[in-house]
Write a protein that holds these residues in place. Structure first.
Motif, PDB file in Angstrom:
ATOM      1  N   PRO A   1     -11.860  -4.799   0.187  1.00  0.00           N
ATOM      2  CA  PRO A   1     -11.257  -3.865  -0.779  1.00  0.00           C
ATOM      3  C   PRO A   1     -12.301  -3.116  -1.612  1.00  0.00           C
ATOM      4  O   PRO A   1     -12.151  -1.925  -1.878  1.00  0.00           O
ATOM      5  CB  PRO A   1     -10.390  -4.782  -1.653  1.00  0.00           C
ATOM      6  CG  PRO A   1     -10.092  -5.957  -0.782  1.00  0.00           C
ATOM      7  CD  PRO A   1     -11.341  -6.173   0.012  1.00  0.00           C
ATOM      8  N   GLY A   2     -13.347  -3.826  -2.028  1.00  0.00           N
ATOM      9  CA  GLY A   2     -14.400  -3.170  -2.803  1.00  0.00           C
ATOM     10  C   GLY A   2     -15.125  -2.114  -1.999  1.00  0.00           C
ATOM     11  O   GLY A   2     -15.468  -1.042  -2.504  1.00  0.00           O
ATOM     12  N   LEU A   3     -15.360  -2.407  -0.713  1.00  0.00           N
ATOM     13  CA  LEU A   3     -16.007  -1.423   0.157  1.00  0.00           C
ATOM     14  C   LEU A   3     -15.130  -0.187   0.310  1.00  0.00           C
ATOM     15  O   LEU A   3     -15.630   0.949   0.356  1.00  0.00           O
ATOM     16  CB  LEU A   3     -16.291  -2.049   1.525  1.00  0.00           C
ATOM     17  CG  LEU A   3     -17.335  -3.168   1.558  1.00  0.00           C
ATOM     18  CD1 LEU A   3     -17.395  -3.796   2.948  1.00  0.00           C
ATOM     19  CD2 LEU A   3     -18.708  -2.631   1.165  1.00  0.00           C
ATOM     20  N   GLY A   4     -13.815  -0.406   0.389  1.00  0.00           N
ATOM     21  CA  GLY A   4     -12.905   0.726   0.490  1.00  0.00           C
ATOM     22  C   GLY A   4     -12.947   1.614  -0.742  1.00  0.00           C
ATOM     23  O   GLY A   4     -12.950   2.845  -0.646  1.00  0.00           O
ATOM     24  N   VAL A   5     -12.988   0.988  -1.920  1.00  0.00           N
ATOM     25  CA  VAL A   5     -13.072   1.752  -3.162  1.00  0.00           C
ATOM     26  C   VAL A   5     -14.369   2.548  -3.221  1.00  0.00           C
ATOM     27  O   VAL A   5     -14.391   3.729  -3.615  1.00  0.00           O
ATOM     28  CB  VAL A   5     -12.955   0.811  -4.382  1.00  0.00           C
ATOM     29  CG1 VAL A   5     -13.235   1.571  -5.677  1.00  0.00           C
ATOM     30  CG2 VAL A   5     -11.573   0.177  -4.425  1.00  0.00           C
ATOM     31  N   MET A   6     -15.476   1.915  -2.824  1.00  0.00           N
ATOM     32  CA  MET A   6     -16.766   2.610  -2.813  1.00  0.00           C
ATOM     33  C   MET A   6     -16.726   3.790  -1.857  1.00  0.00           C
ATOM     34  O   MET A   6     -17.226   4.885  -2.168  1.00  0.00           O
ATOM     35  CB  MET A   6     -17.881   1.639  -2.412  1.00  0.00           C
ATOM     36  CG  MET A   6     -18.192   0.585  -3.447  1.00  0.00           C
ATOM     37  SD  MET A   6     -19.445  -0.586  -2.867  1.00  0.00           S
ATOM     38  CE  MET A   6     -20.814   0.521  -2.559  1.00  0.00           C
ATOM     39  N   ALA A   7     -16.124   3.593  -0.678  1.00  0.00           N
ATOM     40  CA  ALA A   7     -16.033   4.682   0.290  1.00  0.00           C
ATOM     41  C   ALA A   7     -15.197   5.833  -0.266  1.00  0.00           C
ATOM     42  O   ALA A   7     -15.521   7.013  -0.075  1.00  0.00           O
ATOM     43  CB  ALA A   7     -15.434   4.170   1.598  1.00  0.00           C
ATOM     44  N   GLY A   8     -14.102   5.507  -0.999  1.00  0.00           N
ATOM     45  CA  GLY A   8     -13.273   6.547  -1.595  1.00  0.00           C
ATOM     46  C   GLY A   8     -14.028   7.339  -2.647  1.00  0.00           C
ATOM     47  O   GLY A   8     -13.916   8.566  -2.720  1.00  0.00           O
ATOM     48  N   ALA A   9     -14.823   6.621  -3.457  1.00  0.00           N
ATOM     49  CA  ALA A   9     -15.613   7.298  -4.489  1.00  0.00           C
ATOM     50  C   ALA A   9     -16.658   8.216  -3.863  1.00  0.00           C
ATOM     51  O   ALA A   9     -16.879   9.347  -4.315  1.00  0.00           O
ATOM     52  CB  ALA A   9     -16.275   6.263  -5.393  1.00  0.00           C
ATOM     53  N   MET A  10     -17.305   7.738  -2.789  1.00  0.00           N
ATOM     54  CA  MET A  10     -18.308   8.556  -2.108  1.00  0.00           C
ATOM     55  C   MET A  10     -17.665   9.785  -1.480  1.00  0.00           C
ATOM     56  O   MET A  10     -18.235  10.887  -1.493  1.00  0.00           O
ATOM     57  CB  MET A  10     -19.018   7.723  -1.051  1.00  0.00           C
ATOM     58  CG  MET A  10     -19.897   6.614  -1.623  1.00  0.00           C
ATOM     59  SD  MET A  10     -20.663   5.603  -0.336  1.00  0.00           S
ATOM     60  CE  MET A  10     -21.699   6.819   0.465  1.00  0.00           C
ATOM     61  N   ARG A  11     -16.458   9.605  -0.955  1.00  0.00           N
ATOM     62  CA  ARG A  11     -15.759  10.738  -0.356  1.00  0.00           C
ATOM     63  C   ARG A  11     -15.403  11.762  -1.425  1.00  0.00           C
ATOM     64  O   ARG A  11     -15.510  12.975  -1.203  1.00  0.00           O
ATOM     65  CB  ARG A  11     -14.492  10.237   0.349  1.00  0.00           C
ATOM     66  CG  ARG A  11     -13.735  11.317   1.084  1.00  0.00           C
ATOM     67  CD  ARG A  11     -12.492  10.749   1.737  1.00  0.00           C
ATOM     68  NE  ARG A  11     -11.720  11.777   2.403  1.00  0.00           N
ATOM     69  CZ  ARG A  11     -10.517  11.602   2.894  1.00  0.00           C
ATOM     70  NH1 ARG A  11      -9.950  10.416   2.806  1.00  0.00           N
ATOM     71  NH2 ARG A  11      -9.867  12.579   3.492  1.00  0.00           N
ATOM     72  N   ALA A  12     -14.960  11.286  -2.596  1.00  0.00           N
ATOM     73  CA  ALA A  12     -14.621  12.193  -3.685  1.00  0.00           C
ATOM     74  C   ALA A  12     -15.848  12.963  -4.160  1.00  0.00           C
ATOM     75  O   ALA A  12     -15.788  14.173  -4.405  1.00  0.00           O
ATOM     76  CB  ALA A  12     -14.004  11.413  -4.842  1.00  0.00           C
TER      77      ALA A  12
ATOM     78  N   LEU B   1     -13.892 -10.239   4.397  1.00  0.00           N
ATOM     79  CA  LEU B   1     -12.555  -9.847   3.969  1.00  0.00           C
ATOM     80  C   LEU B   1     -12.447  -9.812   2.444  1.00  0.00           C
ATOM     81  O   LEU B   1     -11.670  -9.037   1.885  1.00  0.00           O
ATOM     82  CB  LEU B   1     -11.521 -10.803   4.560  1.00  0.00           C
ATOM     83  CG  LEU B   1     -11.408 -10.784   6.094  1.00  0.00           C
ATOM     84  CD1 LEU B   1     -10.350 -11.776   6.559  1.00  0.00           C
ATOM     85  CD2 LEU B   1     -11.091  -9.392   6.596  1.00  0.00           C
ATOM     86  N   THR B   2     -13.217 -10.641   1.776  1.00  0.00           N
ATOM     87  CA  THR B   2     -13.235 -10.611   0.311  1.00  0.00           C
ATOM     88  C   THR B   2     -13.847  -9.307  -0.193  1.00  0.00           C
ATOM     89  O   THR B   2     -13.410  -8.728  -1.202  1.00  0.00           O
ATOM     90  CB  THR B   2     -14.021 -11.806  -0.237  1.00  0.00           C
ATOM     91  OG1 THR B   2     -13.410 -13.033   0.216  1.00  0.00           O
ATOM     92  CG2 THR B   2     -14.050 -11.795  -1.761  1.00  0.00           C
ATOM     93  N   LEU B   3     -14.874  -8.845   0.517  1.00  0.00           N
ATOM     94  CA  LEU B   3     -15.581  -7.626   0.100  1.00  0.00           C
ATOM     95  C   LEU B   3     -14.881  -6.344   0.551  1.00  0.00           C
ATOM     96  O   LEU B   3     -15.164  -5.263   0.026  1.00  0.00           O
ATOM     97  CB  LEU B   3     -17.006  -7.627   0.667  1.00  0.00           C
ATOM     98  CG  LEU B   3     -17.958  -8.712   0.156  1.00  0.00           C
ATOM     99  CD1 LEU B   3     -19.276  -8.649   0.909  1.00  0.00           C
ATOM    100  CD2 LEU B   3     -18.196  -8.542  -1.338  1.00  0.00           C
TER     101      LEU B   3
END
Length: 306
Positions: A66-77, A62-64
């Motif tokens: 939010p960071g995983l979500g940001v990484m996924a958003g960057a990869m999607r972009a 759960l700590t990780l």
């Protein structure tokens, strides 16, 4: 996974939510909001429930999250940008393939990166220029020396050059089976960055990118079509356009009349009509008009005769 996706709940304010579905009792999922420009997207992580029996593992996950979500958003972009770039490349290649002018894109090490269909036809026929070891080379030795010198000057112009505007080179290349030479126009591929490419620029500059564009024109075909637009703008008729194109290819008025199968006096009458429509009074002024038009289309690029 399909069941978990179908049962995905709304994401909480914390940026993630657990997915627990009765149809998958041995598994659970974690849906995480993606960051960046794609906040409407989400990432779903699937786990076997026994992997999350340790509370410390769950807390770390759960700590990780939010960071995983940001990484996924960057990869999607990045993926979206790559898809868009690929579509643009396909559209540009299709446009180049439809051009009657031969277009060859060359890298800083003078390797051919792309040649459209019109250029490939010229290369296959060895019509003034050919492809040797994936490099563009005129068929005549004396033309090859001038061509490569001009290509070097365009790819890596001297730093002491007074004018800061990009410069191209225009050459006439002898052809084996034709009286009129092949027209070759060399221009830098990277507008505003020509001095940063290749040996004359940054030592770290990539050598595999496009550095120069070479346009190959057969006077009997492509060159005439290049004046059609400006002729239409001035309201010239098809026969007047044909006369102007013949004069632009270097013919005299008599030669142009012969090629058009009309009398010289008739051609002279057509020329007077062209003068009236373009507000010109001499053939040299008329051709200068078309040259100014070509410079406007190419962004006021200066050309050296080589």
């Amino acid at each position: 996974m399909r069941t978990l996706i179908d049962a995905a709940p709304p994401i909480s304010r914390r940026g993630f939510s657990w997915i627990r579905e009765a149809a998958t009792p041995d598994h659970c999922g974690l849906i995480v909001a993606t960051g960046g420009a794609h906040r409407d997207g989400h990432l779903i992580l699937a786990f076997a429930r026994d992997h999350l029996e340790d509370p410390a593992v769950t807390a770390q996950l759960l700590t990780l999250a939010p960071g995983l979500g940001v990484m996924a958003g960057a990869m999607r972009a990045i993926s979206a940008e790559l898809d868009q770039a690929d579509r643009r490349r396909g559209a540009m290649e299709a446009a180049l393939q439809q051009s009657e002018c031969g277009v060859v894109i060359i890298s800083a090490d003078q390797t051919v990166l792309f040649a459209n269909a019109s250029a490939q036809a010229i290369l296959d026929a060895g019509d003034g220029v050919e492809l040797r070891r994936n490099a563009l080379r005129p068929t005549r030795y004396h033309d090859a020396v001038r061509f490569h010198a001009a290509l070097d000057a365009v790819i890596a112009p001297p730093r002491h050059r007074e004018s800061q505007r990009e410069r191209g080179a225009m050459l006439l290349l002898e052809r084996t089976a034709a009286e009129r030479p092949l027209i070759a126009v060399i221009a830098p591929a990277n507008r505003g960055h020509a001095s940063d490419v290749g040996a004359g620029g940054d030592a770290d500059a990539p050598s595999g990118g496009a550095a120069a564009i070479v346009r190959l024109m057969r006077p009997e075909t492509s060159f005439a079509h290049g004046f059609e637009t400006i002729c239409q703008l001035h309201g010239l008729s098809p026969v007047e356009t044909q006369l102007v194109a013949s004069l632009a290819r270097g013919m005299t008025l008599g030669e142009a009349a012969t090629s058009m199968r009309i009398k010289t006096d008739t051609a002279r009458t057509y020329l007077k009509q062209v003068f009236a429509k373009t507000d010109m009074h001499r053939q040299t002024d008329l051709l200068q008009l078309f040259l100014r038009y070509q410079r406007a289309v190419s962004g006021e690029m200066q050309f050296d005769a080589a």
